[in-house]
Scaffold this motif. Structure first.
Motif, PDB file in Angstrom:
ATOM      1  N   ARG A   1       0.934   5.288  -5.257  1.00 33.92           N
ATOM      2  CA  ARG A   1       0.578   4.262  -4.258  1.00 33.92           C
ATOM      3  C   ARG A   1      -0.828   3.711  -4.473  1.00 33.92           C
ATOM      4  NH1 ARG A   1      -0.960   7.602   1.304  1.00 33.92           N
ATOM      5  NH2 ARG A   1      -2.695   8.748   0.369  1.00 33.92           N
TER       6      ARG A   1
ATOM      7  N   GLU B   1       4.216   6.189   0.871  1.00 30.37           N
ATOM      8  CA  GLU B   1       3.395   6.475   2.055  1.00 30.37           C
ATOM      9  C   GLU B   1       2.260   5.459   2.095  1.00 30.37           C
ATOM     10  OE1 GLU B   1       3.095   8.908   4.614  1.00 30.37           O
ATOM     11  OE2 GLU B   1       5.237   9.150   4.170  1.00 30.37           O
ATOM     12  N   THR B   2       2.587   4.238   2.481  1.00 29.55           N
ATOM     13  CA  THR B   2       1.567   3.200   2.555  1.00 29.55           C
ATOM     14  C   THR B   2       1.931   2.224   3.671  1.00 29.55           C
ATOM     15  OG1 THR B   2       0.262   1.634   1.252  1.00 29.55           O
ATOM     16  CG2 THR B   2       2.645   1.584   0.887  1.00 29.55           C
TER      17      THR B   2
ATOM     18  N   SER C   1      -7.739  -3.996   0.068  1.00 30.77           N
ATOM     19  CA  SER C   1      -7.744  -4.825  -1.155  1.00 30.77           C
ATOM     20  C   SER C   1      -7.729  -6.336  -0.891  1.00 30.77           C
ATOM     21  CB  SER C   1      -6.524  -4.484  -2.013  1.00 30.77           C
ATOM     22  OG  SER C   1      -5.335  -5.005  -1.434  1.00 30.77           O
TER      23      SER C   1
ATOM     24  N   PHE D   1     -14.669   0.397  -8.637  1.00 27.63           N
ATOM     25  CA  PHE D   1     -15.292  -0.375  -7.557  1.00 27.63           C
ATOM     26  C   PHE D   1     -16.815  -0.243  -7.618  1.00 27.63           C
ATOM     27  CE2 PHE D   1     -14.062  -2.225  -3.332  1.00 27.63           C
ATOM     28  CZ  PHE D   1     -15.346  -2.550  -2.921  1.00 27.63           C
TER      29      PHE D   1
ATOM     30  N   ASN E   1     -11.882   3.827  -6.870  1.00 29.87           N
ATOM     31  CA  ASN E   1     -13.197   3.810  -6.211  1.00 29.87           C
ATOM     32  C   ASN E   1     -14.347   3.884  -7.218  1.00 29.87           C
ATOM     33  OD1 ASN E   1     -12.650   6.441  -6.805  1.00 29.87           O
ATOM     34  ND2 ASN E   1     -12.692   7.185  -4.690  1.00 29.87           N
TER      35      ASN E   1
ATOM     36  N   CYS F   1      -8.571  -6.779 -17.768  1.00 34.91           N
ATOM     37  CA  CYS F   1      -8.818  -7.746 -16.683  1.00 34.91           C
ATOM     38  C   CYS F   1      -9.925  -8.737 -17.022  1.00 34.91           C
ATOM     39  CB  CYS F   1      -9.145  -7.013 -15.388  1.00 34.91           C
ATOM     40  SG  CYS F   1      -7.756  -6.038 -14.790  1.00 34.91           S
TER      41      CYS F   1
ATOM     42  N   TRP G   1      -2.987  -1.021   5.316  1.00 38.91           N
ATOM     43  CA  TRP G   1      -3.890  -0.363   4.349  1.00 38.91           C
ATOM     44  C   TRP G   1      -4.134  -1.295   3.163  1.00 38.91           C
ATOM     45  CZ3 TRP G   1      -4.720   0.876  -0.649  1.00 38.91           C
ATOM     46  CH2 TRP G   1      -5.746   1.791  -0.930  1.00 38.91           C
TER      47      TRP G   1
ATOM     48  N   ASN H   1      -9.893  -7.408  -5.823  1.00 44.53           N
ATOM     49  CA  ASN H   1     -10.095  -6.831  -4.497  1.00 44.53           C
ATOM     50  C   ASN H   1     -11.033  -7.745  -3.716  1.00 44.53           C
ATOM     51  OD1 ASN H   1     -11.259  -5.265  -2.330  1.00 44.53           O
ATOM     52  ND2 ASN H   1     -10.369  -3.466  -3.312  1.00 44.53           N
TER      53      ASN H   1
ATOM     54  N   ILE I   1     -14.601  -6.552  -3.425  1.00 41.96           N
ATOM     55  CA  ILE I   1     -15.438  -6.741  -4.627  1.00 41.96           C
ATOM     56  C   ILE I   1     -15.881  -8.203  -4.708  1.00 41.96           C
ATOM     57  CG2 ILE I   1     -15.442  -6.756  -7.162  1.00 41.96           C
ATOM     58  CD1 ILE I   1     -13.484  -4.384  -7.069  1.00 41.96           C
TER      59      ILE I   1
ATOM     60  N   LEU J   1      -9.988   3.572 -16.090  1.00 42.53           N
ATOM     61  CA  LEU J   1      -8.890   2.604 -15.996  1.00 42.53           C
ATOM     62  C   LEU J   1      -8.254   2.475 -17.366  1.00 42.53           C
ATOM     63  CD1 LEU J   1      -7.251   0.373 -14.677  1.00 42.53           C
ATOM     64  CD2 LEU J   1      -9.247  -1.105 -14.697  1.00 42.53           C
TER      65      LEU J   1
HETATM   66  O1  UT7 Z   1      -8.875  -5.378 -12.162  1.00 44.34           O
HETATM   67  C1  UT7 Z   1      -9.388  -4.296 -12.834  1.00 44.34           C
HETATM   68  C2  UT7 Z   1     -10.436  -3.651 -12.070  1.00 44.34           C
HETATM   69  N1  UT7 Z   1      -9.901  -2.956 -10.951  1.00 44.34           N
HETATM   70  C3  UT7 Z   1     -10.476  -3.054  -9.784  1.00 44.34           C
HETATM   71  O2  UT7 Z   1     -11.405  -3.809  -9.647  1.00 44.34           O
HETATM   72  C4  UT7 Z   1     -10.020  -2.169  -8.666  1.00 44.34           C
HETATM   73  C5  UT7 Z   1     -11.217  -1.582  -7.993  1.00 44.34           C
HETATM   74  N2  UT7 Z   1     -10.932  -0.694  -6.917  1.00 44.34           N
HETATM   75  C6  UT7 Z   1     -10.355  -1.059  -5.753  1.00 44.34           C
HETATM   76  O3  UT7 Z   1      -9.942  -2.187  -5.589  1.00 44.34           O
HETATM   77  C7  UT7 Z   1     -10.310  -0.039  -4.640  1.00 44.34           C
HETATM   78  O4  UT7 Z   1     -11.019   1.096  -5.038  1.00 44.34           O
HETATM   79  C8  UT7 Z   1      -8.860   0.357  -4.212  1.00 44.34           C
HETATM   80  C9  UT7 Z   1      -8.207  -0.771  -3.468  1.00 44.34           C
HETATM   81  C10 UT7 Z   1      -8.082   0.733  -5.445  1.00 44.34           C
HETATM   82  C11 UT7 Z   1      -8.914   1.566  -3.274  1.00 44.34           C
HETATM   83  O5  UT7 Z   1      -9.796   1.327  -2.183  1.00 44.34           O
HETATM   84  P1  UT7 Z   1     -10.893   2.416  -1.789  1.00 44.34           P
HETATM   85  O6  UT7 Z   1     -11.524   1.931  -0.571  1.00 44.34           O
HETATM   86  O7  UT7 Z   1     -11.775   2.622  -2.994  1.00 44.34           O
HETATM   87  O8  UT7 Z   1     -10.042   3.694  -1.464  1.00 44.34           O
HETATM   88  P2  UT7 Z   1     -10.013   5.127  -2.164  1.00 44.34           P
HETATM   89  O9  UT7 Z   1      -9.490   5.054  -3.544  1.00 44.34           O
HETATM   90  O10 UT7 Z   1     -11.350   5.768  -1.988  1.00 44.34           O
HETATM   91  O11 UT7 Z   1      -8.949   5.863  -1.284  1.00 44.34           O
HETATM   92  C12 UT7 Z   1      -9.101   6.045   0.131  1.00 44.34           C
HETATM   93  C13 UT7 Z   1      -7.878   6.774   0.672  1.00 44.34           C
HETATM   94  C14 UT7 Z   1      -7.458   7.986  -0.129  1.00 44.34           C
HETATM   95  O12 UT7 Z   1      -7.078   8.996   0.776  1.00 44.34           O
HETATM   96  P3  UT7 Z   1      -8.079  10.217   1.132  1.00 44.34           P
HETATM   97  O13 UT7 Z   1      -8.344  10.883  -0.179  1.00 44.34           O
HETATM   98  O14 UT7 Z   1      -9.283   9.555   1.720  1.00 44.34           O
HETATM   99  O15 UT7 Z   1      -7.272  10.990   2.097  1.00 44.34           O
HETATM  100  C15 UT7 Z   1      -6.233   7.528  -0.874  1.00 44.34           C
HETATM  101  O16 UT7 Z   1      -5.336   8.575  -1.161  1.00 44.34           O
HETATM  102  O17 UT7 Z   1      -6.742   5.896   0.668  1.00 44.34           O
HETATM  103  C16 UT7 Z   1      -5.619   6.553   0.096  1.00 44.34           C
HETATM  104  N3  UT7 Z   1      -4.744   5.571  -0.532  1.00 44.34           N
HETATM  105  C17 UT7 Z   1      -3.782   4.922   0.155  1.00 44.34           C
HETATM  106  N4  UT7 Z   1      -3.362   4.998   1.429  1.00 44.34           N
HETATM  107  C18 UT7 Z   1      -2.346   4.193   1.810  1.00 44.34           C
HETATM  108  C19 UT7 Z   1      -4.747   5.126  -1.796  1.00 44.34           C
HETATM  109  N5  UT7 Z   1      -3.803   4.195  -1.965  1.00 44.34           N
HETATM  110  C20 UT7 Z   1      -3.179   4.054  -0.771  1.00 44.34           C
HETATM  111  C21 UT7 Z   1      -2.119   3.246  -0.313  1.00 44.34           C
HETATM  112  N6  UT7 Z   1      -1.749   3.345   0.978  1.00 44.34           N
HETATM  113  N7  UT7 Z   1      -1.491   2.347  -1.119  1.00 44.34           N
END
Ligand code: UT7
Length: 323
Positions: free
Chosen positions: A153, A29-30, A39, A219, A216, A114, A34, A253, A256, A197
């Motif tokens: 996802r 479901e992506t 990202s 992040f 998040n 990382c 998105w 990301n 970031i 993580l």
């Molecule tokens: O390299 C090591 C270090 N790692 C990082 O630096 C990663 C850091 N984090 C990130 O890059 C971001 O937090 C993400 C890209 C992982 C996520 O972005 P976000 O803006 O922080 O989103 P979120 O986790 O707050 O999720 C927002 C919504 C959620 O839905 P609800 O709860 O708002 O309904 C998730 O379930 O997005 C949903 N979601 C997705 N929707 C569609 C999560 N993954 C997906 C997806 N497709 N693949």
């Protein structure tokens, strides 16, 4: 006069298979939209079934040696940053050593997820400055596709496989920030953040496990810690962000990356960005970005570069170097 660890070669290797965001729409479901907007990732490379981290690392190492005009006989040590080594032991670094035909010197892996390449660079610099090696191959190589939960996802769309390598060589500088080479480093970790993580398996828990991330939450730590560590590394070199030609950030990301550049007071024109093509390749992302940045004609000899990365641990750090 002062000893400096100067970059004399750089190279990278990416597995052949490219997976576009849209492919995930078939199983999860992506949407491409998105993944792209949250990202900055558009595609990533995945290793073939029979292709391992040491294969990717060996190819990157060969490219870096060729760029330096050197052979394995000229190398005293290999420091390889990875969290996805082929086997529990021996190290992937010793496998690369054998594959390169290097029969002397020493090789070992560094594991800081990382942030691994920043830790590896800092260790390689220490080996050179302490007289234990004159030339060091520093590699970042990963096959994160092997630790993905393909039903999650929130993680599996973010990571990719690849490898990058540098050859560091001891040269004499003046001891000023005009010298080529590594000028200063800053390393940090805080194990209290383990649950943000991690991989939920390992040798001692008798499973391989899958990557788990509270994206998040990571992040939230990232921008502040990355800007701070970069500032500290620059300060130790007697420099500040006005002196920086290129930020070469860990490519996790785009938001970031943009947030960190903004906090450092630098425009995106001064940032090497590859996240759209590689996804998050963990310890491989910085040497990949350095190699691609040079290939694109962005990074030139004499440029002041600051690399910064954060990942599982949490572990984070930065290196200030003149190319
Ligand atoms: O390299 C090591 C270090 N790692 C990082 O630096 C990663 C850091 N984090 C990130 O890059 C971001 O937090 C993400 C890209 C992982 C996520 O972005 P976000 O803006 O922080 O989103 P979120 O986790 O707050 O999720 C927002 C919504 C959620 O839905 P609800 O709860 O708002 O309904 C998730 O379930 O997005 C949903 N979601 C997705 N929707 C569609 C999560 N993954 C997906 C997806 N497709 N693949």
């Amino acid at each position: 006069m002062a000893g400096r660890s100067v970059v004399v070669g750089v190279g990278h290797y990416l597995p052949e298979r490219v997976v576009q965001n849209a492919e995930f729409e078939n199983t999860l479901e992506t949407t491409d939209e998105w993944i792209r907007t949250r990202s900055g990732i558009e595609r990533r490379h995945f290793a073939a079934e029979d292709e391992t981290t040491s294969d990717l690392a060996t190819n990157a190492a060969k490219a870096a040696l060729a760029d330096a005009g050197l052979t394995a006989d000229d190398i005293d040590a290999i420091v390889l940053a990875t969290s996805t080594a082929d086997l529990t032991f021996p190290s992937a670094a010793t496998m690369v050593q054998a594959r390169l035909g290097m029969t002397r010197g020493f090789a070992f892996d560094v594991q800081a997820v990382c942030a691994g390449f920043v830790f590896a660079l800092s260790n390689a610099n220490a080996l050179i400055l302490s007289g234990q090696a004159k030339r060091v191959l520093v590699i970042g190589a990963e096959t994160f596709s092997r630790i993905m939960d393909w039903t999650d996802r929130s993680t599996c769309v973010l990571f990719g496989d690849g490898a990058g390598a540098l050859v560091l060589e001891e040269q004499q500088g003046q001891g000023t920030s005009d010298d080529r080479g590594i000028l200063a480093t800053d390393l940090n970790s805080d194990g209290r953040y383990k649950d943000l993580l991690y991989v939920d398996g390992g040798v001692s828990t008798q499973s391989t496990g899958h990557l788990r991330m509270q994206g998040n939450q990571v992040f939230r730590h990232a921008v502040e810690k990355l800007a701070k560590t970069a500032e500290i590394a620059l300060e130790r070199a007697g420099l500040n962000s006005d002196d920086v030609d290129w930020i070469v950030p860990h490519q996790a990301n785009i938001r970031i990356i943009q947030g960190t550049a903004k906090k450092m007071g630098l425009p995106m024109d001064n940032v090497i960005v590859t996240v759209q093509d590689h996804g998050n390749t963990s310890a491989a992302s910085i040497p990949l970005a350095l190699s691609v940045g040079k290939q694109r004609g962005q990074i030139k000899q004499g440029d002041l570069i600051v690399t910064e990365a954060i990942g599982g641990g949490l572990a984070w750090g930065a290196v200030a170097l003149r190319w």
